[in-house]
Design a protein around this motif. Structure first.
Motif, mmCIF file in Angstrom:
data_model
loop_
_atom_site.group_PDB
_atom_site.id
_atom_site.type_symbol
_atom_site.label_atom_id
_atom_site.label_comp_id
_atom_site.label_asym_id
_atom_site.label_seq_id
_atom_site.Cartn_x
_atom_site.Cartn_y
_atom_site.Cartn_z
ATOM 1 N N THR A 30 29.381 32.790 37.320
ATOM 2 C CA THR A 30 29.954 33.364 36.842
ATOM 3 C C THR A 30 29.584 34.544 36.898
ATOM 4 O O THR A 30 30.022 35.910 35.996
ATOM 5 N N GLY A 31 28.976 35.246 37.217
ATOM 6 C CA GLY A 31 27.696 36.799 37.198
ATOM 7 C C GLY A 31 28.700 37.173 38.949
ATOM 8 O O GLY A 31 28.044 38.010 38.750
ATOM 9 N N TYR A 32 29.543 36.406 39.489
ATOM 10 C CA TYR A 32 30.471 37.634 40.920
ATOM 11 C C TYR A 32 31.844 37.561 40.682
ATOM 12 O O TYR A 32 32.425 36.399 40.451
ATOM 13 N N ALA A 33 32.457 38.832 41.122
ATOM 14 C CA ALA A 33 33.673 38.323 41.028
ATOM 15 C C ALA A 33 34.170 38.284 42.797
ATOM 16 O O ALA A 33 33.578 38.147 43.358
ATOM 17 N N MET A 34 34.740 36.540 42.281
ATOM 18 C CA MET A 34 34.871 35.426 43.684
ATOM 19 C C MET A 34 36.774 36.023 44.453
ATOM 20 O O MET A 34 36.921 36.195 43.744
ATOM 21 N N SER A 56 40.092 38.615 35.909
ATOM 22 C CA SER A 56 41.654 38.815 36.170
ATOM 23 C C SER A 56 42.014 37.952 37.814
ATOM 24 O O SER A 56 40.729 38.415 38.579
ATOM 25 N N THR A 57 43.099 37.940 38.338
ATOM 26 C CA THR A 57 43.728 37.768 39.449
ATOM 27 C C THR A 57 44.400 39.440 39.752
ATOM 28 O O THR A 57 44.919 39.335 39.562
ATOM 29 N N GLY A 65 52.962 34.348 44.792
ATOM 30 C CA GLY A 65 53.767 32.953 44.357
ATOM 31 C C GLY A 65 53.729 32.369 45.781
ATOM 32 O O GLY A 65 54.536 31.205 45.606
ATOM 33 N N ARG A 66 53.103 32.442 46.585
ATOM 34 C CA ARG A 66 52.335 30.859 47.514
ATOM 35 C C ARG A 66 51.009 30.764 47.196
ATOM 36 O O ARG A 66 51.081 29.095 47.525
ATOM 37 N N PHE A 67 50.410 31.483 46.765
ATOM 38 C CA PHE A 67 48.679 31.240 47.186
ATOM 39 C C PHE A 67 48.202 31.230 46.023
ATOM 40 O O PHE A 67 48.905 32.197 45.226
ATOM 41 N N THR A 68 47.550 30.327 44.976
ATOM 42 C CA THR A 68 47.200 30.184 44.156
ATOM 43 C C THR A 68 45.204 30.710 43.880
ATOM 44 O O THR A 68 44.578 29.578 44.138
ATOM 45 N N ILE A 69 44.578 31.865 43.380
ATOM 46 C CA ILE A 69 43.553 31.102 43.181
ATOM 47 C C ILE A 69 42.521 30.887 42.359
ATOM 48 O O ILE A 69 43.376 30.931 41.087
ATOM 49 N N TYR A 79 38.383 27.775 44.702
ATOM 50 C CA TYR A 79 39.668 27.760 45.025
ATOM 51 C C TYR A 79 40.612 28.616 45.661
ATOM 52 O O TYR A 79 41.080 28.812 44.945
ATOM 53 N N LEU A 80 41.024 27.940 47.166
ATOM 54 C CA LEU A 80 42.547 29.073 46.775
ATOM 55 C C LEU A 80 43.392 28.394 47.651
ATOM 56 O O LEU A 80 43.412 27.294 48.870
#
Length: 117
Positions: A30-34, A56-57, A65-69, A79-80
């Protein structure tokens, strides 16, 4: 001990899918931008997708359009989901964590993704 551990890489045919996982230990996500980066053989490491400081992503144009984090803070994980994989997606994929309002940064050891028929 503070570290990131990736899993889920492997060999997949073009058009296939893989889901990478990254579990963080010793920090609270929660404290990190992953985020996820990748490095193909002979090329520089590049950003694939990440969460920003405000959760935000962001996606590189090559995977949009192909990958989702996604993330599950209760599991301290990110996850990816990779769909419609192409041979040019072949690379070692690294999980990254950057402290949102600080300077601490972590890298995982990487997981190999190979897209080939």
């Amino acid at each position: 001990q503070v570290h990131l551990v990736e899993s889920g890489g492997g060999l997949v045919q073009p058009g296939g899918s893989l889901r990478l996982s990254c579990v963080a230990s010793g920090i609270s996500t929660t404290g990190y931008a992953m985020g996820w980066y990748r490095q193909a053989l002979g090329k520089q490491r590049e950003l694939v997708a990440r969460f920003t400081n405000i959760d935000s992503t962001y996606y590189s144009d090559s995977v949009k359009g192909r990958f989702t984090i996604s993330r599950d803070n209760a599991k301290n994980s990110v996850y990816l989901q990779m769909n419609s994989l192409k041979p040019e997606d072949t690379a070692v994929y690294y999980c990254n964590a950057v402290q949102k309002y600080g300077y601490h940064e972590l890298w995982g050891q990487g997981t190999q993704v190979t897209v080939s028929s």
